[in-house]
Write a protein that holds these residues in place. Sequence first.
Motif, mmCIF file in Angstrom:
data_model
loop_
_atom_site.group_PDB
_atom_site.id
_atom_site.type_symbol
_atom_site.label_atom_id
_atom_site.label_comp_id
_atom_site.label_asym_id
_atom_site.label_seq_id
_atom_site.Cartn_x
_atom_site.Cartn_y
_atom_site.Cartn_z
ATOM 1 N N ARG A 141 -24.549 28.684 -11.526
ATOM 2 C CA ARG A 141 -23.461 28.227 -10.867
ATOM 3 C C ARG A 141 -23.197 26.805 -11.445
ATOM 4 O O ARG A 141 -23.965 26.259 -11.930
ATOM 5 C CB ARG A 141 -23.677 27.975 -9.622
ATOM 6 C CG ARG A 141 -23.825 29.354 -8.729
ATOM 7 C CD ARG A 141 -24.132 29.461 -7.313
ATOM 8 N NE ARG A 141 -24.290 30.547 -6.426
ATOM 9 C CZ ARG A 141 -23.101 31.225 -6.224
ATOM 10 N NH1 ARG A 141 -21.932 30.909 -6.302
ATOM 11 N NH2 ARG A 141 -23.446 32.461 -5.607
ATOM 12 N N GLY A 142 -21.913 26.311 -11.401
ATOM 13 C CA GLY A 142 -21.612 25.112 -12.052
ATOM 14 C C GLY A 142 -20.471 25.101 -13.142
ATOM 15 O O GLY A 142 -19.420 26.075 -13.046
ATOM 16 N N LEU A 147 -16.637 26.778 -12.851
ATOM 17 C CA LEU A 147 -15.510 26.712 -13.608
ATOM 18 C C LEU A 147 -15.873 27.184 -15.028
ATOM 19 O O LEU A 147 -16.950 26.506 -15.540
ATOM 20 C CB LEU A 147 -14.813 25.434 -13.477
ATOM 21 C CG LEU A 147 -13.514 25.163 -14.270
ATOM 22 C CD1 LEU A 147 -12.313 26.085 -13.977
ATOM 23 C CD2 LEU A 147 -13.441 23.510 -14.751
ATOM 24 N N VAL A 148 -15.135 27.793 -16.122
ATOM 25 C CA VAL A 148 -15.570 28.131 -17.430
ATOM 26 C C VAL A 148 -14.295 27.572 -18.278
ATOM 27 O O VAL A 148 -13.317 27.501 -18.035
ATOM 28 C CB VAL A 148 -15.427 29.589 -17.614
ATOM 29 C CG1 VAL A 148 -15.851 29.945 -18.911
ATOM 30 C CG2 VAL A 148 -16.682 30.239 -16.708
ATOM 31 N N TRP A 163 -12.253 18.646 -7.928
ATOM 32 C CA TRP A 163 -11.647 19.263 -6.768
ATOM 33 C C TRP A 163 -12.185 20.655 -6.489
ATOM 34 O O TRP A 163 -12.441 20.997 -5.183
ATOM 35 C CB TRP A 163 -10.137 19.611 -7.264
ATOM 36 C CG TRP A 163 -9.560 20.755 -6.460
ATOM 37 C CD1 TRP A 163 -8.805 20.282 -5.243
ATOM 38 C CD2 TRP A 163 -9.260 22.144 -6.873
ATOM 39 N NE1 TRP A 163 -7.906 21.809 -4.873
ATOM 40 C CE2 TRP A 163 -8.367 22.463 -5.878
ATOM 41 C CE3 TRP A 163 -9.523 22.785 -7.685
ATOM 42 C CZ2 TRP A 163 -8.159 23.987 -5.606
ATOM 43 C CZ3 TRP A 163 -9.297 24.250 -7.693
ATOM 44 C CH2 TRP A 163 -8.341 24.701 -6.636
ATOM 45 N N GLY A 164 -12.817 21.221 -7.328
ATOM 46 C CA GLY A 164 -13.722 22.489 -7.023
ATOM 47 C C GLY A 164 -14.838 22.429 -6.362
ATOM 48 O O GLY A 164 -15.120 22.881 -5.496
ATOM 49 N N TRP A 174 -15.700 33.497 -11.551
ATOM 50 C CA TRP A 174 -15.476 32.184 -12.142
ATOM 51 C C TRP A 174 -13.923 31.706 -12.213
ATOM 52 O O TRP A 174 -13.279 32.672 -12.592
ATOM 53 C CB TRP A 174 -16.272 32.062 -13.548
ATOM 54 C CG TRP A 174 -17.437 32.406 -13.737
ATOM 55 C CD1 TRP A 174 -18.160 33.603 -13.524
ATOM 56 C CD2 TRP A 174 -18.455 31.419 -13.549
ATOM 57 N NE1 TRP A 174 -19.580 33.352 -13.469
ATOM 58 C CE2 TRP A 174 -19.829 31.977 -13.668
ATOM 59 C CE3 TRP A 174 -18.614 30.108 -13.488
ATOM 60 C CZ2 TRP A 174 -21.196 31.463 -13.705
ATOM 61 C CZ3 TRP A 174 -19.778 29.373 -13.633
ATOM 62 C CH2 TRP A 174 -21.233 29.971 -13.808
ATOM 63 N N LEU A 175 -13.540 30.643 -11.855
ATOM 64 C CA LEU A 175 -12.313 30.273 -12.119
ATOM 65 C C LEU A 175 -12.395 29.819 -13.658
ATOM 66 O O LEU A 175 -13.331 29.542 -14.385
ATOM 67 C CB LEU A 175 -11.729 28.931 -11.555
ATOM 68 C CG LEU A 175 -11.704 29.356 -10.082
ATOM 69 C CD1 LEU A 175 -10.888 28.004 -9.552
ATOM 70 C CD2 LEU A 175 -11.062 30.626 -9.612
ATOM 71 N N SER A 176 -11.174 29.516 -14.353
ATOM 72 C CA SER A 176 -11.294 29.343 -15.856
ATOM 73 C C SER A 176 -10.172 28.248 -16.167
ATOM 74 O O SER A 176 -9.142 27.985 -15.376
ATOM 75 C CB SER A 176 -10.800 30.484 -16.526
ATOM 76 O OG SER A 176 -9.526 31.106 -15.975
ATOM 77 N N VAL A 177 -10.283 27.538 -17.317
ATOM 78 C CA VAL A 177 -9.534 26.370 -17.737
ATOM 79 C C VAL A 177 -9.463 26.442 -19.109
ATOM 80 O O VAL A 177 -10.369 26.477 -19.903
ATOM 81 C CB VAL A 177 -9.863 24.862 -17.129
ATOM 82 C CG1 VAL A 177 -11.444 24.760 -17.537
ATOM 83 C CG2 VAL A 177 -9.019 23.847 -17.524
ATOM 84 N N GLU A 178 -8.205 26.515 -19.718
ATOM 85 C CA GLU A 178 -7.956 26.447 -21.148
ATOM 86 C C GLU A 178 -7.627 25.068 -21.431
ATOM 87 O O GLU A 178 -7.003 24.384 -20.876
ATOM 88 C CB GLU A 178 -6.452 27.362 -21.398
ATOM 89 C CG GLU A 178 -6.670 28.899 -21.425
ATOM 90 C CD GLU A 178 -7.328 29.535 -22.561
ATOM 91 O OE1 GLU A 178 -7.655 28.721 -23.447
ATOM 92 O OE2 GLU A 178 -7.219 30.872 -22.890
#
Length: 218
Positions: free
Chosen positions: A179-180, A80-81, A161-162, A134-138
């Motif tokens: 990774r991470g 996750l980024v 959750w990921g 990568w998944l992303s979160v704002e």
Amino acid sequence: MSRRTAMVCASGGLVATAFGVVVDLGGDPEPGRTETQDEGGAGPPAETAPERGQAWMPDVTRKPLAVNFTPGGIREMRGLVMHVQEGENSLHDRFSDPTVECSSHFWVSQSGEIEQYVSAHDRAWAQSAGNPSWLSVETSGFARRPLTAQQVDSVARIYAWGMAQHGWPLEPASTPLGRGFGIHSMGGRDWGGHSCPGPLRSAQTEDILSAARAVYSR
């Protein structure tokens, strides 16, 4: 739309951008420019096929986008980024504008509300060459202010959750090949050359991982 909301994916090169669970190496883009959409097949080669865990996180507000993402575009699951919005308020309307050409999988408000816009099996347009892996979160707010305690907890819920659904390791990522849990600026020029999410929020990585550990162990 307020000016604050519209600043996402622009403003000084800062792009933001479970269980119940929810450096700057190059020059900044021109003021007012949005980050370009998807970079197609750019990025590190996939080492393994992505795990097909849950596409949508439970117990969060689900607001699927109709545009600005690539269906089935995740090639692997590195982690996750985190991004900073450089603004406030939900990004669903912003990301629903086809002229914007950017998006993220998740958004977290300063009060800790979580919205999911893109399936974990699909590619959001958040960090250029990093999009396929990568998944992303704002995160709502501004780089000059740290994440709120509620935001730390909510980003940790997403990460836990990921970990459970997609095998993310409980560790920070420092490069696109790692990774991470990572930050936008770690991708340098290939990820848009942004300083996002800024030093204050980047320094909260360990707090987020510690909170994720607590959630994951429940």
